[in-house]
Design an enzyme around this catalytic site. Structure first.
Site, PDB file in Angstrom:
ATOM      1  N   LYS A   1      32.038  53.103  63.806  1.00 46.63           N
ATOM      2  CA  LYS A   1      32.913  51.975  63.612  1.00 46.63           C
ATOM      3  C   LYS A   1      33.106  51.669  62.131  1.00 46.63           C
ATOM      4  O   LYS A   1      33.998  50.950  61.744  1.00 46.63           O
ATOM      5  CB  LYS A   1      32.307  50.735  64.297  1.00 46.63           C
ATOM      6  CG  LYS A   1      31.941  50.947  65.740  1.00 46.63           C
ATOM      7  CD  LYS A   1      31.176  49.697  66.286  1.00 46.63           C
ATOM      8  CE  LYS A   1      30.762  49.971  67.715  1.00 46.63           C
ATOM      9  NZ  LYS A   1      29.293  49.784  67.837  1.00 46.63           N
TER      10      LYS A   1
ATOM     11  N   GLU B   1      35.617  58.372  56.147  1.00 46.88           N
ATOM     12  CA  GLU B   1      34.238  57.941  56.379  1.00 46.88           C
ATOM     13  C   GLU B   1      33.924  56.734  55.496  1.00 46.88           C
ATOM     14  O   GLU B   1      34.535  56.540  54.449  1.00 46.88           O
ATOM     15  CB  GLU B   1      33.307  59.128  56.085  1.00 46.88           C
ATOM     16  CG  GLU B   1      31.828  58.853  56.159  1.00 46.88           C
ATOM     17  CD  GLU B   1      31.320  58.410  57.518  1.00 46.88           C
ATOM     18  OE1 GLU B   1      31.879  57.453  58.079  1.00 46.88           O
ATOM     19  OE2 GLU B   1      30.344  58.997  58.014  1.00 46.88           O
ATOM     20  N   ASP B   2      32.984  55.917  55.939  1.00 44.13           N
ATOM     21  CA  ASP B   2      32.596  54.763  55.113  1.00 44.13           C
ATOM     22  C   ASP B   2      31.644  55.176  53.993  1.00 44.13           C
ATOM     23  O   ASP B   2      31.810  54.790  52.844  1.00 44.13           O
ATOM     24  CB  ASP B   2      31.974  53.641  55.973  1.00 44.13           C
ATOM     25  CG  ASP B   2      30.850  54.123  56.890  1.00 44.13           C
ATOM     26  OD1 ASP B   2      30.508  55.333  56.868  1.00 44.13           O
ATOM     27  OD2 ASP B   2      30.307  53.293  57.637  1.00 44.13           O
TER      28      ASP B   2
ATOM     29  N   LYS C   1      26.415  58.348  48.416  1.00 46.80           N
ATOM     30  CA  LYS C   1      25.073  58.210  47.833  1.00 46.80           C
ATOM     31  C   LYS C   1      24.549  59.616  47.581  1.00 46.80           C
ATOM     32  O   LYS C   1      23.790  60.154  48.403  1.00 46.80           O
ATOM     33  CB  LYS C   1      24.129  57.534  48.847  1.00 46.80           C
ATOM     34  CG  LYS C   1      24.227  56.030  48.956  1.00 46.80           C
ATOM     35  CD  LYS C   1      23.107  55.541  49.890  1.00 46.80           C
ATOM     36  CE  LYS C   1      23.360  54.172  50.439  1.00 46.80           C
ATOM     37  NZ  LYS C   1      22.487  53.843  51.586  1.00 46.80           N
TER      38      LYS C   1
ATOM     39  N   PHE D   1      20.860  50.028  50.254  1.00 47.90           N
ATOM     40  CA  PHE D   1      21.476  49.792  51.557  1.00 47.90           C
ATOM     41  C   PHE D   1      22.563  48.733  51.418  1.00 47.90           C
ATOM     42  O   PHE D   1      22.299  47.610  51.004  1.00 47.90           O
ATOM     43  CB  PHE D   1      20.440  49.361  52.597  1.00 47.90           C
ATOM     44  CG  PHE D   1      21.008  49.359  53.982  1.00 47.90           C
ATOM     45  CD1 PHE D   1      21.116  50.531  54.705  1.00 47.90           C
ATOM     46  CD2 PHE D   1      21.482  48.175  54.540  1.00 47.90           C
ATOM     47  CE1 PHE D   1      21.682  50.531  55.977  1.00 47.90           C
ATOM     48  CE2 PHE D   1      22.049  48.172  55.810  1.00 47.90           C
ATOM     49  CZ  PHE D   1      22.148  49.356  56.525  1.00 47.90           C
ATOM     50  N   VAL D   2      23.802  49.121  51.698  1.00 46.23           N
ATOM     51  CA  VAL D   2      24.931  48.216  51.485  1.00 46.23           C
ATOM     52  C   VAL D   2      25.590  47.798  52.802  1.00 46.23           C
ATOM     53  O   VAL D   2      25.476  48.493  53.813  1.00 46.23           O
ATOM     54  CB  VAL D   2      25.989  48.845  50.546  1.00 46.23           C
ATOM     55  CG1 VAL D   2      25.464  48.930  49.128  1.00 46.23           C
ATOM     56  CG2 VAL D   2      26.416  50.221  51.041  1.00 46.23           C
TER      57      VAL D   2
ATOM     58  N   ASP E   1      27.594  48.157  58.328  1.00 49.11           N
ATOM     59  CA  ASP E   1      26.848  47.148  59.087  1.00 49.11           C
ATOM     60  C   ASP E   1      25.366  47.111  58.760  1.00 49.11           C
ATOM     61  O   ASP E   1      24.779  48.073  58.284  1.00 49.11           O
ATOM     62  CB  ASP E   1      27.005  47.410  60.584  1.00 49.11           C
ATOM     63  CG  ASP E   1      26.237  48.660  61.027  1.00 49.11           C
ATOM     64  OD1 ASP E   1      26.501  49.744  60.478  1.00 49.11           O
ATOM     65  OD2 ASP E   1      25.354  48.541  61.897  1.00 49.11           O
TER      66      ASP E   1
HETATM   67  P1  IMP Z   1      24.563  60.332  57.083  1.00 49.79           P
HETATM   68  O1  IMP Z   1      24.748  61.144  58.312  1.00 49.79           O
HETATM   69  O2  IMP Z   1      23.125  60.207  56.705  1.00 49.79           O
HETATM   70  O3  IMP Z   1      25.410  60.790  55.911  1.00 49.79           O
HETATM   71  O4  IMP Z   1      24.924  58.843  57.453  1.00 49.79           O
HETATM   72  C1  IMP Z   1      26.162  58.391  57.493  1.00 49.79           C
HETATM   73  C2  IMP Z   1      26.217  57.085  58.249  1.00 49.79           C
HETATM   74  O5  IMP Z   1      25.039  56.275  58.077  1.00 49.79           O
HETATM   75  C3  IMP Z   1      27.325  56.268  57.681  1.00 49.79           C
HETATM   76  O6  IMP Z   1      28.529  56.591  58.306  1.00 49.79           O
HETATM   77  C4  IMP Z   1      26.860  54.853  57.962  1.00 49.79           C
HETATM   78  O7  IMP Z   1      27.256  54.472  59.252  1.00 49.79           O
HETATM   79  C5  IMP Z   1      25.366  54.922  57.908  1.00 49.79           C
HETATM   80  N1  IMP Z   1      24.876  54.444  56.592  1.00 49.79           N
HETATM   81  C6  IMP Z   1      24.368  55.176  55.593  1.00 49.79           C
HETATM   82  N2  IMP Z   1      24.032  54.426  54.531  1.00 49.79           N
HETATM   83  C7  IMP Z   1      24.365  53.155  54.862  1.00 49.79           C
HETATM   84  C8  IMP Z   1      24.282  51.888  54.163  1.00 49.79           C
HETATM   85  O8  IMP Z   1      23.861  51.765  52.996  1.00 49.79           O
HETATM   86  N3  IMP Z   1      24.720  50.800  54.850  1.00 49.79           N
HETATM   87  C9  IMP Z   1      25.210  50.871  56.118  1.00 49.79           C
HETATM   88  N4  IMP Z   1      25.315  52.026  56.799  1.00 49.79           N
HETATM   89  C10 IMP Z   1      24.897  53.157  56.175  1.00 49.79           C
HETATM   90 MG    MG Z   2      29.535  55.322  59.750  1.00 49.03          MG
END
Ligand code: IMP
Ligand code: MG
Length: 171
Positions: free
Chosen positions: A40, A95-96, A127, A148-149, A155
């Site tokens: 989301k 992607e966020d 990151k 953590f944002v 969220d």
């Molecule tokens: P990845 O698979 O570890 O790259 O994680 C990606 C997903 O983790 C993102 O799409 C977010 O939903 C969540 N995520 C990673 N870091 C944060 C953060 O700092 N705040 C909130 N959600 C995060």
């Molecule tokens: Mg996400």
């Protein structure tokens, strides 16, 4: 009540979105684009970026989960798949945030099997210091430190997505 500190203001986000939109319009001249929004967290970014782009954009949505209690579990699960074919289309994954990169590595592999004409990644945040999987976004709004944002779609256990800025929780 948790106290939230502004990390990236709405104005800064808006300015960066204008730049990203121009960059995408330059690189996709005359082409239709599919925005593949990852639910989301990416909904706000998807909408705000799309409104700035003049190309015709189609929208697809996937939902994946990997986080439990704000910790990456390492296992990515597809909860919802796309509903239209993306074969032969110019697809940009929206992607966020790219954190460990596992979500995008998983999705990229899955989507390439559907034979798009091209597949790029556009992420509001990155990151880089957290990366485990070998994936890189083609367009990045802001590279940030390991913090953590929340807000602008991101969220804290499903809360705080609708902040109009990106913030962090003050301890
Ligand atoms: P990845 O698979 O570890 O790259 O994680 C990606 C997903 O983790 C993102 O799409 C977010 O939903 C969540 N995520 C990673 N870091 C944060 C953060 O700092 N705040 C909130 N959600 C995060
Ligand atoms: Mg996400």
């Amino acid at each position: 009540m948790k106290k939230i500190k502004v990390f990236i203001s709405e104005e800064k986000i808006n300015n960066r979105l204008d730049e990203l939109a121009n960059q995408i319009m330059d690189e996709y001249k005359g082409k239709d684009i599919v925005f593949l929004c990852i639910l989301k967290g990416s909904i706000f970014f998807t909408v705000e970026l799309a409104k700035r782009i003049k190309n015709n954009i189609q929208f697809e949505f996937v939902e994946v989960s990997s986080y439990e209690n704000n910790e990456s579990t390492g296992k990515v699960k597809l909860n919802k798949d796309i509903t239209q074919s993306i074969e032969g289309k110019e697809v940009i994954i929206i992607e966020d945030i790219v954190d460990t990169g596992r979500t995008l590595a998983f999705l990229k592999e899955l989507l390439l099997e559907k034979k798009p004409a091209s597949l790029k990644i556009c992420s509001l945040l990155d990151k880089p210091s957290r990366r485990i999987a070998n994936v890189k976004a083609d367009y990045v709004g802001f590279a940030i430190e390991d913090k953590f944002v929340v807000g602008y779609g991101l969220d804290d256990e499903q809360n705080l997505r609708n902040l109009n800025y990106i913030g962090y929780i003050e301890e």
